[in-house]
Each structure stands twice: as C-alpha cells, then as structure tokens.
Scaffold this motif. Structure first.
Motif, PDB file in Angstrom:
ATOM      1  N   ARG A 254       0.838  -1.199   0.000  1.00  0.00           N
ATOM      2  CA  ARG A 254       0.000   0.000   0.000  1.00  0.00           C
ATOM      3  C   ARG A 254       0.877   1.255   0.000  1.00  0.00           C
ATOM      4  O   ARG A 254       0.574   2.230  -0.701  1.00  0.00           O
TER       5      ARG A 254
ATOM      6  N   PHE B 202     -10.169   1.249   2.302  1.00  0.00           N
ATOM      7  CA  PHE B 202      -9.567  -0.036   1.944  1.00  0.00           C
ATOM      8  C   PHE B 202     -10.237  -1.133   2.768  1.00  0.00           C
ATOM      9  O   PHE B 202     -10.380  -1.019   3.982  1.00  0.00           O
TER      10      PHE B 202
ATOM     11  N   LEU C  60      -3.526  -4.915  -6.246  1.00  0.00           N
ATOM     12  CA  LEU C  60      -3.693  -3.669  -5.509  1.00  0.00           C
ATOM     13  C   LEU C  60      -3.325  -2.479  -6.386  1.00  0.00           C
ATOM     14  O   LEU C  60      -4.014  -1.438  -6.368  1.00  0.00           O
TER      15      LEU C  60
END
Length: 770
Positions: free
Chosen positions: A376, A421, A479
C-alpha cells in the motif's frame, strides 16, 4: 457488518438517508445505517425522482437544454446516493437481510427506471432537442450530454410501441431478479465448501499457509491441529501451488470448478438459460440480432466482429505458447506420476516447481518482501511521484472493523476525496477485487465540487499470528490495478452526472496502466522491504522477477481469453433454445477452438459472476481491449526516458482521468497520446511479439496502416501483424454505463442497468481479478 446488523432503538424516522450526512468529508454514516433503512430510502428516493421527472415531462414551456437535459441529469439525487451505498454493501458485506432486500428492491428499481426511460412525454421533449441540436448553440460538453441522453432513451426502448415496451419492462424485472439469485447462489457456494485436513495432510505446505488453515479451523470449532481450506482464493491458490497430494488438489479444484453446477438449490444452470432467453429477446425487441451485438454497439469496439478479431488473434499464439509450457510441466510431472495424465489441478503445483527450477524464484521466498502495508505504501509512493497527491489516515465511520480510510490531498493540499480499503475475505463478501464509489464526484447546485468517497475491496491473505498479511505477486499487482481505478474516480472533475462514465472497453485503461509500475525496480525498492529484517529487496531478486515476467504467460492468457470467448459466444446466440451451459462451453472452447483439457477457462458459466450478475455481459473482452490502450499509453513514459515523468502524468490526468465520459474514449485517448494506439506493445508484453520494440523511434515512425481490428485473427508470435487500432473499429461510441469497476467495477445505477444490462441496480461491484 456493524452498520447493518447491529440492533438499535432508533426509529425509522431517523433514517440516515432522509437527511444530509453530518459526517467528516461527507462519508456515509455507516455507524447509523441499518438494513431496514434501505427499502424505505429507496422507496422515498423513487417517489422523489418520479416527481422530478413528472415536473420535467409536464412542463408547458418550450424544451430547452436547461429545463430538460440539465434537469434530467440532476434528478434522482437521493435515490442515487442510496443505491450506491446499497450496491457496494451488498457486495462487500452481504447479510441474509440484505439478500432478501435485494430480491425485493432490484425488480422495483428496474421498473422505476423503465417508467422514466419509456415515458413518452419526457422522451418527446428530449427528442425535440436532439432533432434540432445543431441550432441550440451548445458547447461540446453540453452537446455530448444531449446526445448521450437521447441514445440512453433509445437503447432503453423509447422508440418501441406500447406492446413491446410492456414486454421490455417484464424482461428487465425478470433479469434484475435473476442477477440477485445468481449472486446469492454463488456466495452460498463459496462459503459452504470446506476441506478439513490433518497435520500430516498439510505437511509440506508453507508454514504460513498451514497456520492460516488452522486459524480457519479454530474459527469453525474443528479438532485441534486440523486445518480448513476453502474456495476463497487466499486459501485455494496456495494449496494448489504447494500441496504434493494430487488427490486433494483434485478435490478442492473440482469443487471450485463446479460451483453453481451441483444440481441442488444453488445450481445456476437454469438461471443461465433464463439470462440468455431474456437477453436475446430484449436484443430482438431493440432491433439487434443478439445481445452481444446490442452491448458492443455501445462500446469502443462497435461490432462483435471487431471483438472476435481481437480475441481470436490473441487466442491462437497464446494457446500455442501454453502447449509449449505444458510440455515443460509434463517433464516434471512424469518424474512424480510416470503413468498418470497431467490434469488442470496439476498446473499450479508444477508451474511453481518449474519457476523455482528455471529462475530460482518461488512465491514463499518473495512474500516476506510484500507485506500488505508496504505494498500500500508503494502505491501511495507511485501516486505521489506521478501526480503529487498524498494520503492521510482519517477516523471516519466504517462498515466493518477491517476497513481503514484515508483522506486524499491534491498536490496543493486541497481535499480530493476519501479512499477506503477493505482487504480481507469473510463470509458475506464476494470473491475477487473491485473498486467503486460510495459517493460520486458531482457538482452541487451552487457549482461546488462534491468530492468522491471511493472504496477498494479485495480478498487478500489475512495476517497470521504475529505475521502481517503477506501478498503474492499477483495480489500486489491487483492492488496496483484497483488503485488505478481509484485514481480515475478521485481525479474526476465532471460537471454532469450523465458524463461520468466511460465505455466498458475503456474503463480498464487507468487500472491496467498502473500495473506497469508494480514491479519496476525503482518502485520495488521503495516498498518491497522484508517485514522482519527491514532489508530492501535485493537486486538479484528483482532481476529474477524481471526475467520471469513472461513465465506461464501462455496459460494465463489462454484461460482469460477462453473466458472472454465463451462470454461472447453465449451472448451471440441469435435464437434461444434450452441448452446445457456445460455442453455449450465445451463445444465453444474445446471442440471449436481446441482448448486443451489441462487448462480451464478462468470462469465457467455457472460461476461467471462478471457476465451474469456483475455488469460485464458480452464484455469480458474489456480487459484485453483496454490492455492495448494501457500498454501503448505506458510507451509514452518509456519513450520519454523517465517512467515518472510528471508532465506526461499531468497530461494523462487532465486529458483522460479528469474527463470522465465528456468525449468518447478514442477521442480522449488521442488527445493524450496524439495518435491511435499501437497494439505491438500489448503483444510484446505477453510474449507474442518478436518484432521491433514499439518504443523505438524508427519503428514508431514507420507504423503500418491501421487494420480493421486490434489484433489480426491469424496473429502468431513470429508474424504478429503490427499496426495501430482501427479508427473505424474504435470510433466514438456512447460509453458503457457505470461499471463498479470489476477488476475491474463501480456499482451501477439501476437506471443505467435497465439501459445497459437490466441486471439490477448494482453491479455487485467485483472488478473481479480472481
């Protein structure tokens, strides 16, 4: 989900959808929303919307752009707000209460939008403006909105006679309910299977895989030292990859393949028949030979011929490459099973063996460098490097304890939006990964930008014990993909709601473009850090990742293209007759195109959620079509010599990401790139092009004349035809209506579902990268 399952003494009069949200950044008040709030809110929203539409249709003043088109575009605000939250939650945190609500609400919503789109008074006013559009002195954006609005009505049946309109309404209602039932059946199938194994049966699996299975067994009250494996990807794929027990691999993989195909209450085969019967009839009512023709007419591709040309052109070289990969895997297989026959459930296991052998690279060695938090951070780093934006954790209402939220700040530190998220699998959550809106970017009545509230939802491996969530390379890439969708939503700066969406075969461009940076060495060195030692991923390991980037590409391309072809085939039916979906798939892929039995299509019909309850009917080809765009767009960065060129990134943001559907996709792309897309970059990225590098200036200057499709049907690795995308094949078509970009989807407004899919108000957003 805390927000819809907790009990409260609040009364219906305090329904949070009935008033403005007094929450930080305007996020939904998840701490106050309960399941019983949705139906009253949807009903009130429909009532208010009806009143707004009636005011437009019954206005005795001469029709103008303002009192018809702008008024229509602004109508239904409360309903749209409720639908977004309802659709997203039904995918991310479904409950029995929400499932029951879906079955009640979706037919009601389909009927509501049919009433609007088939309202003769309203359409007459829209048509009058459309017919004299050249004399209205509209700017380009206003003209685009008028043309899109008119086309939406026509595609919804506004030109039909009364009898056909009535039948179309019935079809849309039936399709809406069928979509809900299909999705609920699949959710039940995903959750009910479990394979309980002893410690001996788990021997040889990586320790984190074993511990995750033991944790699942403890949750379900199973015996000590046993483990539970399920059909959720973080459980299924590691087992197929590492278990040496061929019988167990066969058991779990067959259970996965047969979801919705077990002849019980969750069997989807009759629903599939219902979908094709109803969709084919709908296409005929609207003047199209097949449902695929109806869908593709509204996309960049324009015709089913163009789609098939693309897919068949990729299929031939990909299948040949996959056969070559199989021969290598069979050599390893024969050492273990001299007399056996290699099967589809063997592929992951022997592919991992071969990768270790050829590249000294295995997933277990890589995963400690790919903790979720670090990946992330990697996407945050990339977004900052390209666009100058930053991310700040914030405390806001959430719908589940797993969910986290960030405020997104633009380069000048102004508020751009909020990003949620939701990373881990659980019961009630759909499979795959997706990105969608809880609040759309709009402009309010005073002309102020309403910032979006965006959510990325995945099904990644949970943390185990004291270890964080450790991602596979595919999960890390996922992602980056979903984050690309999020940037598209966050950067939206579109005045009219009716121009917020792009074509379906364009929608994956922003997401797939981001994947190109995921394993770039400089980006890797920013985020791929060992979670225990803090060591940055070594250059030798980066080199191995780069050398292996085409490994198993034939398999991956073949299984994806097989699914896209089966989707087009089933929706290209011109006259419906009852059929066996399993036999239809076998005929389409194995008998007609030679799919080898060792490879299954990525999705089989009984669990092909994209095309039956996910908004991608006759549209699974979108990913491949958009890949031509994303790989060519990335060439702009490669050609500059700086993969982080902020000038190019700013150009892409301003000319593509911010514009929504203010122009057709091809015009947006040309405005950014200055030329038509060149498909050689896509072919090269898949190992299917051996010609000059498209980034080479001479090759780029000597691009051949455009061809009729994106990839020639006879393309092979040695002779793949180079060239740009055909302007004819990619002419400006009216965009796809709101896909939750399934991996790539955002939830659909039911108005758009009635027009594009008639499969329900929400796409069950699963942008599904399963």
């Amino acid at each position: 989900m805390a927000c819809v399952s907790c009990k409260s003494e609040k009364t219906e009069g305090e329904n949070p959808f009935f008033s403005a949200w007094e929450t930080p950044y305007g996020v939904p008040p998840f701490d106050k929303i309960r399941a019983e709030h949705f139906l009253p809110a949807l009903e009130r929203g429909m009532s208010l919307h009806d009143a707004e539409i009636d005011a437009i249709a019954s206005n005795n003043d001469d029709p103008t752009f303002g009192n018809v088109i702008e008024a229509y575009d602004a109508a239904g605000g409360m309903l749209a707000r409720t639908e977004l939250v309802f659709g997203m939650l039904c995918a991310a945190e479904n409950t029995p209460e929400l499932q029951a609500l879906q079955e009640r609400a979706m037919p009601l919503l389909a009927a509501h939008y049919d009433r609007i789109l088939l309202d003769e008074r309203l359409f007459a006013r829209v048509k009058e403006l459309y017919d004299r559009r050249g004399a209205l002195d509209l700017d380009d954006v206003q003209l685009r909105l008028l043309e899109k609005t008119y086309r939406r009505f026509v595609r919804a049946g506004a030109l039909l006679d009364a009898g056909r309109k009535a039948r179309l309404k019935e079809i849309n209602g039936e399709l809406a309910l069928a979509a809900v039932k299909f999705g609920n059946n699949l959710l039940a199938e995903n959750n009910r299977f479990e394979m309980e194994l002893t410690a001996d049966e788990m021997a040889g699996l990586p320790s984190d895989v074993q511990e995750l299975a033991r944790e699942k067994a403890r949750e379900r009250g199973k015996k000590k030292d046993t483990g539970i494996f399920t059909l959720h990807k973080p459980s299924l794929i590691p087992f197929l990859t590492y278990s040496s027990d061929r019988g167990l691999r066969e058991r779990i993989y067959k259970a996965y393949l047969n979801r919705g195909n077990n002849g019980d209450e969750y069997d989807n085969k009759q629903l599939i028949n219902d979908f094709i019967r109803l969709r084919t009839e709908k296409a005929h009512l609207l003047g199209y030979p097949s449902y695929a023709a109806y869908v593709v007419d509204d996309e960049m591709a324009g015709t089913t011929d163009a789609v098939y040309e693309l897919l068949e052109g990729v299929w031939t070289p990909a299948l040949e490459r996959a056969k070559g990969e199989l021969s290598e895997l069979e050599e390893l297989f024969r050492k273990d099973v001299p007399e056996g026959e290699f099967a589809s459930w063997d592929w992951w296991y022997y592919a991992e063996k071969l990768r270790r052998q050829k590249y000294s690279l295995d997933e277990a060695m890589l995963r400690p460098y790919f903790s979720l938090e670090n990946v992330r951070s990697g996407v945050f780093f990339l977004a900052n490097r390209l666009y100058g934006i930053t991310f700040r954790p914030v405390i806001v209402p959430v719908y589940h304890p797993d969910v986290t939220a960030y405020e997104v700040l633009d380069a000048d530190e102004t508020h751009l939006g909020v990003l949620y998220f939701d990373f881990f699998p659980r019961e009630g959550k759909s499979q795959g990964a997706w990105c969608g809106n809880y609040v759309e970017q709009t402009y309010d009545a005073e002309g102020r930008r309403v910032a979006p509230v965006v959510s990325i939802v995945c099904n990644f491996t949970r943390p185990v014990g004291s270890s964080p969530s450790l991602l596979t390379l595919d999960e890390a890439e996922t992602l980056f993909h979903e984050f690309g969708h999020a940037l598209h939503f966050l950067f939206h700066d579109v005045k009219y709601r009716g121009l917020s969406e792009v074509e379906g075969d364009f929608v994956e461009l922003p997401s797939q473009l981001m994947e190109n940076w995921a394993f770039d060495p400089e980006v890797l060195r920013q985020y791929a850090v060992h979670y225990r030692t803090g060591d940055v991923i070594p250059q030798a390991m980066i080199d191995k990742i780069r050398r292996s980037e085409l490994f198993n590409q034939g398999f991956m391309t073949t299984e994806q293209t097989a699914a896209a072809l089966s989707d087009m085939d089933i929706h290209s039916v011109r006259e419906y007759e009852p059929f066996d979906p399993v036999a239809f798939e076998r005929q389409a892929l194995t008998e007609k195109r030679g799919l080898i039995p060792q490879i299954e299509p990525r999705y089989r019909y009984p669990y092909f959620s994209h095309i039956f309850d996910g908004g991608y009917s006759a549209g699974y080809y979108f990913y491949t079509w958009a890949e031509v765009l994303d790989k060519d767009a990335f060439e702009a960065f490669r050609e500059s010599g700086d993969l982080f060129d902020r000038r190019i990134a700013a150009d892409f943001r301003r000319k593509v990401l911010a514009r929504g559907g203010e122009q057709d996709g091809m015009s947006l792309y040309r405005a950014f790139r200055g030329k038509d897309p060149d498909k050689r970059a896509m072919l090269r990225s898949r190992g299917l092009w051996n010609g000059p590098d498209p980034a080479d200036s001479l090759a780029a200057a000597e691009s051949p004349a455009p061809v009729s499709g994106m990839v020639p049907a006879a393309a092979v690795p040695e002779h793949a035809d180079a060239g740009t995308l055909s302007p004819a094949a990619l002419s400006g078509k009216t965009p796809l209506k709101a896909a939750a970009v399934r991996t790539g989807a955002q939830p659909l407004r039911a108005e758009e579902a009635a027009d594009k899919r008639a499969d329900g108000a929400a796409e069950s957003p699963r942008t599904v990268r399963e």
